[in-house]
Design an enzyme around this catalytic site. Structure first.
Site, PDB file in Angstrom:
ATOM      1  N   ARG A 148       0.828  -1.176  -0.013  1.00 56.32           N
ATOM      2  CA  ARG A 148      -0.072   0.055   0.080  1.00 56.32           C
ATOM      3  C   ARG A 148       0.927   1.313   0.095  1.00 56.32           C
ATOM      4  NH1 ARG A 148      -3.936   0.301  -2.405  1.00 56.32           N
ATOM      5  NH2 ARG A 148      -2.868   1.887  -3.408  1.00 56.32           N
ATOM      6  N   LYS A 167       1.822  25.251  -2.476  1.00 55.96           N
ATOM      7  CA  LYS A 167       0.319  24.443  -2.086  1.00 55.96           C
ATOM      8  C   LYS A 167       0.885  23.132  -2.324  1.00 55.96           C
ATOM      9  CE  LYS A 167      -2.659  28.600  -2.629  1.00 55.96           C
ATOM     10  NZ  LYS A 167      -3.773  29.062  -3.485  1.00 55.96           N
ATOM     11  N   LYS A 214       4.129  39.559  -1.261  1.00 57.70           N
ATOM     12  CA  LYS A 214       2.902  39.683  -1.608  1.00 57.70           C
ATOM     13  C   LYS A 214       2.069  40.792  -1.274  1.00 57.70           C
ATOM     14  CE  LYS A 214       0.923  35.362  -1.867  1.00 57.70           C
ATOM     15  NZ  LYS A 214       0.928  35.073  -3.105  1.00 57.70           N
ATOM     16  N   GLU A 228       4.395  40.640  -6.208  1.00 58.64           N
ATOM     17  CA  GLU A 228       2.896  40.353  -6.726  1.00 58.64           C
ATOM     18  C   GLU A 228       2.285  41.702  -6.765  1.00 58.64           C
ATOM     19  OE1 GLU A 228       0.312  37.464  -4.857  1.00 58.64           O
ATOM     20  OE2 GLU A 228      -0.731  39.008  -4.055  1.00 58.64           O
ATOM     21  N   ASP A 234      -1.318  38.765 -10.677  1.00 57.14           N
ATOM     22  CA  ASP A 234      -2.186  38.167  -9.796  1.00 57.14           C
ATOM     23  C   ASP A 234      -3.586  38.578 -10.496  1.00 57.14           C
ATOM     24  OD1 ASP A 234      -2.931  36.323  -7.910  1.00 57.14           O
ATOM     25  OD2 ASP A 234      -3.634  38.100  -6.739  1.00 57.14           O
TER      26      ASP A 234
END
Length: 301
Positions: free
Chosen positions: A106, A141, A173, A203, A224
């Protein structure tokens, strides 16, 4: 254009990741189903077969799963990471103590199916934009603990890697801009702090911010949530800022790289790439990739 070598993974990293997965699965008492139903003298032969088209990733993690459970299991890889396979293709053969093969099955399959799914899905995105200069790139992510191997699978699928963590590149950001006092101030503060080998990306949400960023000369600008029309305009602004003709824009050295992000999926990436941006980042290739269907089939005499 030089064809890049296939990526590699550190054996030390593989060992730690696979060992943690085996400990989670085997728990305190081991595989009690197998121990209860199969005698220790039993041996088995099995093949891990792909049941659909895909790009393979994770062979060495599968190898480590069987080896860590029992070094007596003979593991033979029939394909390599990065290979494209058709349904029914045998990927791996294992032979040895039956208990060990079933106990490792597995974990080996989980890594193979998950990473091959990412490589396969990334390849679909890369194919959509192959006629442009843009490259699809992953983000931060990723599943906790699996970032390095997931980014490895992205590269096998023809994508490129964004930063691996908060410590290897500066990405300013919107929240950094808001707190620091503006685009220009944030970029200059970052340059004063960073070493000369650390890249700086900022960004921006609109073209006014982009113009302000261009004046401060970051290494890259992340556009963005801009639609194709705004992205085309951003490409033109970048070209004009560098004093570049359309014919030499793609090969220019030292210009600001443009990255598009937001609302990127398999249906939108082609239109985004055709605007002329350099990179298109999306979490879809890691967070939304379906697993590749791979099964372990025991050969019965």
């Amino acid at each position: 254009m030089i064809e890049p070598f296939r990526p590699v993974l550190s054996p030390l990293m593989i060992e730690d990741i696979v060992k943690a997965a085996l400990l989670e699965d085997l728990g305190r008492a081991g595989d009690i189903t197998t121990y209860a139903t199969i005698g220790p003298e039993k041996t088995a032969k099995a093949a891990l077969n792909s049941r659909e088209d895909g790009v393979i990733a994770g062979i060495e993690l599968a190898r480590a799963a069987f080896r860590l459970v029992d070094p007596a299991v003979v593991f033979t890889a029939l394909v390599s990471d990065g290979d494209r396979v058709a349904p029914g293709t045998p990927l791996i053969r294992v032979e040895g103590p039956a208990r060990s093969i079933l106990s490792a099955e597995r974990v080996a399959l989980n890594f193979l199916m998950h990473l091959s799914g990412i490589a396969t899905y990334t390849a679909r995105f890369a194919t959509e934009i192959a006629h442009t200069r843009a490259r699809v790139t992953c983000t931060r992510k990723t599943l906790p603990g699996l970032r390095a191997v997931e980014k490895y699978a992205v590269r096998l699928g023809g994508g490129s890697n964004h930063r691996f963590g908060l410590d290897d590149a500066i990405l300013i950001k919107d929240n950094h801009i808001a707190v620091s006092g503006g685009v220009d101030r944030a970029i200059h503060a970052a340059r004063a702090y960073a070493g000369h080998l650390v890249k700086i990306e900022v960004e921006v949400d609109n073209l006014d911010q982009m113009r302000e960023a261009l004046a401060a000369r970051p290494d890259a600008i992340l556009l963005d949530n801009m639609g194709p029309e705004l992205l085309r305009e951003a490409v033109e602004i970048n070209r004009a800022h560098g004093g570049l003709a359309e014919t030499d824009y793609a090969a220019a050295v030292g210009r600001v790289a443009l990255e598009a992000s937001g609302n990127v999926n398999i249906h939108t990436i082609r239109a985004i790439a055709e605007t002329g941006v350099d990179y298109i980042s999306t979490s879809k290739i890691t967070m939304a990739a379906p697993t590749l269907d791979i099964g372990l089939d025991v050969e019965i005499d």
